[in-house]
Design an enzyme around this catalytic site. Sequence first.
Site, mmCIF file in Angstrom:
data_model
loop_
_atom_site.group_PDB
_atom_site.id
_atom_site.type_symbol
_atom_site.label_atom_id
_atom_site.label_comp_id
_atom_site.label_asym_id
_atom_site.label_seq_id
_atom_site.Cartn_x
_atom_site.Cartn_y
_atom_site.Cartn_z
ATOM 1 N N LYS A 157 -19.893 -68.094 -8.713
ATOM 2 C CA LYS A 157 -20.796 -68.193 -7.568
ATOM 3 C C LYS A 157 -20.407 -67.183 -6.497
ATOM 4 O O LYS A 157 -21.242 -66.427 -5.995
ATOM 5 C CB LYS A 157 -20.727 -69.630 -7.035
ATOM 6 C CG LYS A 157 -21.880 -70.043 -6.186
ATOM 7 C CD LYS A 157 -21.725 -71.511 -5.764
ATOM 8 C CE LYS A 157 -22.085 -72.464 -6.898
ATOM 9 N NZ LYS A 157 -21.737 -73.861 -6.612
ATOM 10 N N CYS B 30 -13.945 -73.395 -49.225
ATOM 11 C CA CYS B 30 -15.120 -74.221 -49.448
ATOM 12 C C CYS B 30 -14.961 -75.626 -48.862
ATOM 13 O O CYS B 30 -15.758 -76.506 -49.123
ATOM 14 C CB CYS B 30 -15.477 -74.286 -50.928
ATOM 15 S SG CYS B 30 -14.247 -75.138 -51.912
ATOM 16 N N SER C 106 -10.171 -70.588 -54.025
ATOM 17 C CA SER C 106 -11.031 -71.137 -52.984
ATOM 18 C C SER C 106 -10.260 -72.254 -52.297
ATOM 19 O O SER C 106 -9.830 -73.206 -52.949
ATOM 20 C CB SER C 106 -12.322 -71.666 -53.605
ATOM 21 O OG SER C 106 -13.136 -72.225 -52.604
ATOM 22 N N ARG D 251 -26.829 -66.799 -10.992
ATOM 23 C CA ARG D 251 -25.863 -66.870 -12.083
ATOM 24 C C ARG D 251 -26.620 -66.692 -13.388
ATOM 25 O O ARG D 251 -27.831 -66.869 -13.437
ATOM 26 C CB ARG D 251 -25.118 -68.205 -12.081
ATOM 27 C CG ARG D 251 -26.048 -69.388 -12.155
ATOM 28 C CD ARG D 251 -25.318 -70.700 -12.062
ATOM 29 N NE ARG D 251 -26.275 -71.796 -11.948
ATOM 30 C CZ ARG D 251 -25.933 -73.059 -11.704
ATOM 31 N NH1 ARG D 251 -24.674 -73.378 -11.500
ATOM 32 N NH2 ARG D 251 -26.853 -73.997 -11.627
ATOM 33 N N HIS E 34 -29.921 -83.434 -13.369
ATOM 34 C CA HIS E 34 -28.632 -83.519 -14.060
ATOM 35 C C HIS E 34 -28.790 -83.818 -15.547
ATOM 36 O O HIS E 34 -28.199 -83.153 -16.405
ATOM 37 C CB HIS E 34 -27.763 -84.605 -13.392
ATOM 38 C CG HIS E 34 -26.446 -84.786 -14.053
ATOM 39 N ND1 HIS E 34 -26.215 -85.748 -15.014
ATOM 40 C CD2 HIS E 34 -25.290 -84.108 -13.917
ATOM 41 C CE1 HIS E 34 -24.968 -85.652 -15.429
ATOM 42 N NE2 HIS E 34 -24.376 -84.663 -14.773
ATOM 43 N N ARG F 17 -20.650 -78.908 -56.731
ATOM 44 C CA ARG F 17 -19.919 -80.095 -57.203
ATOM 45 C C ARG F 17 -20.686 -80.754 -58.316
ATOM 46 O O ARG F 17 -21.747 -81.327 -58.092
ATOM 47 C CB ARG F 17 -19.742 -81.100 -56.058
ATOM 48 C CG ARG F 17 -18.604 -80.755 -55.130
ATOM 49 C CD ARG F 17 -18.751 -81.519 -53.843
ATOM 50 N NE ARG F 17 -19.953 -81.047 -53.172
ATOM 51 C CZ ARG F 17 -20.057 -80.857 -51.867
ATOM 52 N NH1 ARG F 17 -19.051 -81.127 -51.087
ATOM 53 N NH2 ARG F 17 -21.175 -80.418 -51.337
ATOM 54 N N ARG G 132 -18.850 -75.030 -0.854
ATOM 55 C CA ARG G 132 -19.163 -75.315 -2.263
ATOM 56 C C ARG G 132 -18.087 -74.736 -3.168
ATOM 57 O O ARG G 132 -17.542 -73.669 -2.906
ATOM 58 C CB ARG G 132 -20.518 -74.696 -2.634
ATOM 59 C CG ARG G 132 -21.629 -75.111 -1.710
ATOM 60 C CD ARG G 132 -22.900 -74.348 -1.999
ATOM 61 N NE ARG G 132 -23.626 -74.906 -3.116
ATOM 62 C CZ ARG G 132 -24.784 -74.431 -3.561
ATOM 63 N NH1 ARG G 132 -25.331 -73.370 -2.978
ATOM 64 N NH2 ARG G 132 -25.401 -74.989 -4.578
ATOM 65 N N GLY H 5 -22.832 -79.176 -11.632
ATOM 66 C CA GLY H 5 -22.794 -80.593 -11.297
ATOM 67 C C GLY H 5 -21.420 -81.201 -11.355
ATOM 68 O O GLY H 5 -21.245 -82.374 -11.038
ATOM 69 N N MET I 11 -18.591 -80.013 -9.812
ATOM 70 C CA MET I 11 -17.754 -79.845 -8.634
ATOM 71 C C MET I 11 -18.515 -80.356 -7.413
ATOM 72 O O MET I 11 -19.718 -80.492 -7.429
ATOM 73 C CB MET I 11 -17.399 -78.366 -8.454
ATOM 74 C CG MET I 11 -16.801 -77.738 -9.701
ATOM 75 S SD MET I 11 -15.239 -78.514 -10.214
ATOM 76 C CE MET I 11 -14.258 -78.217 -8.766
ATOM 77 N N TYR J 144 -15.027 -64.820 -48.115
ATOM 78 C CA TYR J 144 -16.184 -65.613 -47.717
ATOM 79 C C TYR J 144 -15.762 -66.985 -47.222
ATOM 80 O O TYR J 144 -14.662 -67.456 -47.514
ATOM 81 C CB TYR J 144 -17.175 -65.766 -48.895
ATOM 82 C CG TYR J 144 -16.637 -66.587 -50.026
ATOM 83 C CD1 TYR J 144 -16.770 -67.989 -50.035
ATOM 84 C CD2 TYR J 144 -15.980 -65.982 -51.092
ATOM 85 C CE1 TYR J 144 -16.248 -68.742 -51.073
ATOM 86 C CE2 TYR J 144 -15.447 -66.734 -52.135
ATOM 87 C CZ TYR J 144 -15.586 -68.114 -52.114
ATOM 88 O OH TYR J 144 -15.070 -68.863 -53.123
#
Lengths: 885, 885
Positions: free
Chosen positions: B26, B841, B773, B340, B456, B562, B96, B105, B107, B861
């Site tokens: 901020k 895997c 694997s 922001r 909020h 599987r 702030r 929300g 702080m 992979y």
Amino acid sequence: MDKNVKKYIYDFSEGNADMKALLGGKGANLAQMSNIGLPVPPGFTLTTEACLAYWSDGEHLLDAIWPDVMAAVERLERATGKTFGRGDNPLLLSVRSGAPISMPGMMDTILNLGLNDVTVEALARNSGEPRFAYDSYRRFIQMFSDVVLGVSSSLFENEIVAAKRALGVRQDFEINAETWKRLIDRFKEIVKKETGTDFPAESDQQLRKAIDAVFRSWNTARAKTYRRINKIPDDLGTAVNVMAMVFGNLGEDCGTGVCFTRNPSTGEKGLYGEFLVNAQGEDVVAGIRTPQPIAELQDTMPGLYRELLEICELLERHYRDMQDIEFTIERNRLFILQTRTGKRTARSSVHIAVDMVKEGLIDRETAVRRVTPDQVEKLLHKQVDPEVAVDVLAKGLPASPGAAVGAVVFDPDEAEKRGAAGESVLLVRHETTPDDIHGLFAAQGVLTSHGGMTSHAAVVARGLGKPCVSGCEALEIDLVKERLFVGGRTFSKGDTLTIDGSRGLVIAGKVALMEPAMTDEFRQILDWADETAKVKVWANADTPEDASRARDFGARGIGLCRTEHMFMAPERLPVMKEMIIASTKEERVAALDKLQVMQEADYRGIFKAMAGLPVTVRLLDPPLHEFLPKEAELEKSLSKLRSEGKEKSPEASALGKTLAKARALKETNPMLGFRGCRLGIIYPEIYQMQIRSIFLSCLHLADAGIEVIPHIMMPLVGTQEEMKRLKGMVDEIAEELFAETSRKIGYEVGTMVEVPRAALVADELAEYAEFFSFGTNDLTQTTFGYSRDDAENKFLAQYVADHVLPEHPFRSIDRNGVGRLMKIAFEEGRRVRPGMGIGICGEHGGDPSSIAFCHQLGLDYVSCSPYRVPVARIAAAHAALGLID
Amino acid sequence: MDKNVKKYIYDFSEGNADMKALLGGKGANLAQMSNIGLPVPPGFTLTTEACLAYWSDGEHLLDAIWPDVMAAVERLERATGKTFGRGDNPLLLSVRSGAPISMPGMMDTILNLGLNDVTVEALARNSGEPRFAYDSYRRFIQMFSDVVLGVSSSLFENEIVAAKRALGVRQDFEINAETWKRLIDRFKEIVKKETGTDFPAESDQQLRKAIDAVFRSWNTARAKTYRRINKIPDDLGTAVNVMAMVFGNLGEDCGTGVCFTRNPSTGEKGLYGEFLVNAQGEDVVAGIRTPQPIAELQDTMPGLYRELLEICELLERHYRDMQDIEFTIERNRLFILQTRTGKRTARSSVHIAVDMVKEGLIDRETAVRRVTPDQVEKLLHKQVDPEVAVDVLAKGLPASPGAAVGAVVFDPDEAEKRGAAGESVLLVRHETTPDDIHGLFAAQGVLTSHGGMTSHAAVVARGLGKPCVSGCEALEIDLVKERLFVGGRTFSKGDTLTIDGSRGLVIAGKVALMEPAMTDEFRQILDWADETAKVKVWANADTPEDASRARDFGARGIGLCRTEHMFMAPERLPVMKEMIIASTKEERVAALDKLQVMQEADYRGIFKAMAGLPVTVRLLDPPLHEFLPKEAELEKSLSKLRSEGKEKSPEASALGKTLAKARALKETNPMLGFRGCRLGIIYPEIYQMQIRSIFLSCLHLADAGIEVIPHIMMPLVGTQEEMKRLKGMVDEIAEELFAETSRKIGYEVGTMVEVPRAALVADELAEYAEFFSFGTNDLTQTTFGYSRDDAENKFLAQYVADHVLPEHPFRSIDRNGVGRLMKIAFEEGRRVRPGMGIGICGEHGGDPSSIAFCHQLGLDYVSCSPYRVPVARIAAAHAALGLID
């Protein structure tokens, strides 16, 4: 195969005792004896390399070496003045195997080779004993047919039995020459019928086939079994010894025997052995006739006895070890057929080793080398309590020490089956043969009605460290009906007997056995072992009694004191249960307070028993459900109450609460569940109670001037944070109690390394842990992913039998997997905390091969069960001497 | 602390956007805007370093910097021409917080600081709005008392409610100045009563206490929770921004609002936001009044709208990203209070990133950087099928996309509890506050009756990727009775509702949800991600459907198929059972023959779907008992038959056989039991069948010209001998079938690395295994000794919550333990077999942090579930960019 490349044949005169690998034990010793002037019949040896070449090249090898074999036989002809397979004075040969490592009874032997229809007549004429000649011939045919041609011995035995019936005689030696001659014809017919070819008449052929058979016998099933049990490599091969025959069965001035230079059972100094007059060597070993003790030879043939005594002393001094000697007397002339280091019982081994140090024959290290961990294990055998009155049924020979109780079983296969199922059995036989070895291996002990101290049953039982009573002639055994008759009483299969192999007793029923005690010699050898060993031996002990026993056995500390065993006592379990089913922390603490008082007393006893030595207390480890009754049991009790209309009783309500807790605590994989330090992190009050009782008991003892060295050990730690918190917990309680009592004691906080992660982050753990102890049981389970409770019967036994695994990983540490983790933990722990104590407290701590690995790794100690401590001490020494690895 | 060592205070004019770490997001943006000439009220920032120093030095820090703070306030006085705490034109301040990473929300903020009984009069005079002045003063007292003094807001609210009742009005703005004045006195009494001291009248004191409160708020429970959930480090600290107040509540020519430069839900270009006339900023965010869409500002204040539009465009070009801007209009003058980078939905994130590449604002890599794995995961959210007729109860604001079904819950604590227990719940509230975050986190979705798109509930739900419908004013909520009234219907706690956060719908009952689909933009960003990534993404898929889906999501292979899932189908289970209870090998083979036909068809479908890509088929893994009914079930069925007198029926006999087998297969720790390749070694015919079906299906497809790349994978291998035998088995069958069919196909045989020993002997395995694997689920279980089935509820959840473990080891790979084993296996496997394929895997294959580790390790992979493939693709790119580790 170029026959010129290697020398495959050595005359006895060419070898010596150092050439065992090449000539086999028997061949090397025959060569050595020959060279130091002892009366050994001439002979030669085909090397073990020839055997190995045979197994890779087969017949080609025999073709290649045959001219050399025949040349060696010609040298024998010259040495004996006899001729092989022809002439008036025919040369007969014995062909015997001889591996580099003695394998008694496992290999095949052929005697009297060279006999045929022609030479037998010459032998009859030359010896003047036709009966002897035909008896030898028929023995040769039987032995050769059995071993070389594979014709069942029983076919010939049936004929002999029929002949004896016809003659109205009972013993073989009562059969006359004519009958043997007739039987020989019949034997040859049997061979023709069974094999389709004539029995080989040509003596060169006989020799070639016999050598071939010995080579082949290296890989018979029973030889392989013996090697597997005794961990002998398969690639040694066997040598073949071809020797001129001498005869112990030419009449009353002949005989044969076996003797030891010291008593192989007790170790006592002096000739020990047996002989048979007018017999061949196989008669003694086979146990068919019960021989005379060697001392009686002094009366029968005093000169020969003296000669034998001198030779025995010479050989023992020469080899600096107790010898096992085979001899034959041929017409008052003594021949030594074999000498070898004598097999002996553990007790004898220790006795001889200590005596020989005292006699100046060997040094202490050699004495330690001579006593193997296996022998020490056997030394710890059970005994019948001499103070207890027992119902002795019969007395036989004390063939292998120790006592055993078991159900009578007559069939080796059944013995194996019931033994594998965990039952204690005694194998009862007329006599045993190498084919029975699996039954012997599975039985608690062996009882035979025939055979002497050197019979097959006796030799094998001693080797296996099992009690054996042999030659108990008072027994009548009916193998078909599976019954045993003795003194008018009958015992059937499954009835319980006790045998005392140290005293030769057969006792009715089950007798309470006494645990083995330490002899002075035993203590002596173990103390010498400690001088050599690097890795110390501690013990796992959960009670003051165990601790005292461990200390008596020479343990230098307690490496594992499992506190949970203390909770299993009947008066404590209810309090433990109370703690577990507590629904609030307050209830739990109340139960814990009661447990604390009990634990304090336990610890006091253990720390006192181990005064001055470290005691490693492991905090609660098993999952809590182990302390509750089984779910099914609870359900049953509850439904019983319900059926009685008592479903609202306080008892039912308590049962219901316990059942609910048991269900909540149930786990799919308890081994990997809520146990170990996880309990201590989630319910700190449990560990706090335990820590408090350890310190309170130690402070109490310290007040009384007793030195206490508490090591507090956390189970199943896997993360640094666990170790940090638990170390903090101990330190906090210690400080508190030290402040309260104004006394301080030294202590260490450490951890088990029993999950792979603990080993992998050992450096992180060592920041807080002051010692490590490898829990190799659990570490093996998690490293392999094997549940010990499940694996054995499902696949592990088969994996080991099938060589998927080279060793059983729960018996010997798996070096490449588990061992590698141990190495990582050792090195990285010590890097962070130099000199930190590191030991092992899994069951592997008592396994010699694993101890050798721990020695190599540099561990400070191995901790094992009290009874294994002596084994571990000797194993630690052997590891330091490089004898095991 | 020497105040000269560090500069702790920066005027807005001294900073810029790059100083976020020091000034907070901020503060840095306010400085930046100030410097590029935007209308920002003057102010200064206390740095994050001051906050950290405060946390180590406490009050000393405030003492040390106070003179500098006062000097900065004097500069504000000069800039505004107002005076702080005195004079005719009093300077009011907003205080702030502003952390380096935006924590909306979380702080605390204080407005109107500087008001007291004296300055409020001056403000009333100077503004000409006494009502405004007293309203501001009472707001200040309320806010200050709540945040700084810890006096509950409800005490003040009660007074306001009572006053409104007395006045007969309903809204706060209907309260007149006099009443506010009276309430202010009452408020001060409350403060005195609650805190024991007077409300601080002195404005310097007010400022000091406010700064102190902001610093303190960094470590409140809710801030810590937010940081934990969002993985924000605890040692950043927050800055404090002190800014001259401007007022949006001085009348109808005033207002306040929040706007985004692009739509944060959809990503559509154009202003998006809301404003309230005559209101302070907190009124918008708190969701107490429902604001107007920003487009309406164009009608209300066209000039200001244009100015805002220009500023928005300028800021977006400047920051090259979508901005979230707070503005206030004070008497027709626009002030920008904050800008922001705008939080956005996943959909919006992707849309904006792709658009900005097209617009030339950013490059592809930046676009990939802007889309996080978390966002991609959210993009795969469920939707209500638009084709299905639904019972819409009400329409609210579409505050966070996606649809959710769950039981209605009104209490955040209960939502947390039921959510943790695995239940799907919808949190229903009037509006949410930061104190409700744990409930939001646990719920499937959020429904509020009040509050707008930036309330909020909406902001947090979007952040968490959960569906949210906000401002659904048609709902009447009774929090006490826990009931919901809508359109004359009542829903109680536990009743099921569905919400559609993409359309703002509240729907009665449970609606079937549609799985998310891929948009073109989504595909685009993932393709760009693939350009950057090093580690490839494969998928775990057991069926042709799964395989097709995985391919559609961009999987480059199947890393785990599987086969056991194929046996679980209802028509196959009986055949599987037949195979298992077979008492002879013949019976087993007969059942296997039937299974082979079924398997062949399965494989054909999968290999076809993945034509040209590798498919890794893992042979049977789970313990056989998993395919049999539970023991208890069988017992029950059997006893039922018995009670019906059918105990001798064929049915009973079959049941009995199955029960016997189930009992024989029972294991204490099935995870470590008879499963994986142990099945294939002990019952080779099972694996032979599977291997045969793989090759037969592949050969069949190859015949049809389809490219097949079979990888055959062995589960649970732990020893070289297992691998050797299984590789031999595959090669033998392959050769046989290739000979039969005269066709060859390329294939690989490899192994899972899922027990620690496999990793430790990876070099030995790699002699036979052509790929590895990592099965990190099992590897984590065995490395830690944690049973996944048991650990979670027994101790693991608590371990994670309690930081005994830094991460959940079944979610993110444990680097030091499991990761170390992976490294050993990777390095030693590749040493023996250079370039061998190595992947993962386990479920970790879809976890971004674990993917980063796999990237660092150099794996080829990661294989994850089809739905995780897009997440894994973006994570792989982020790993390559060093954005995650």
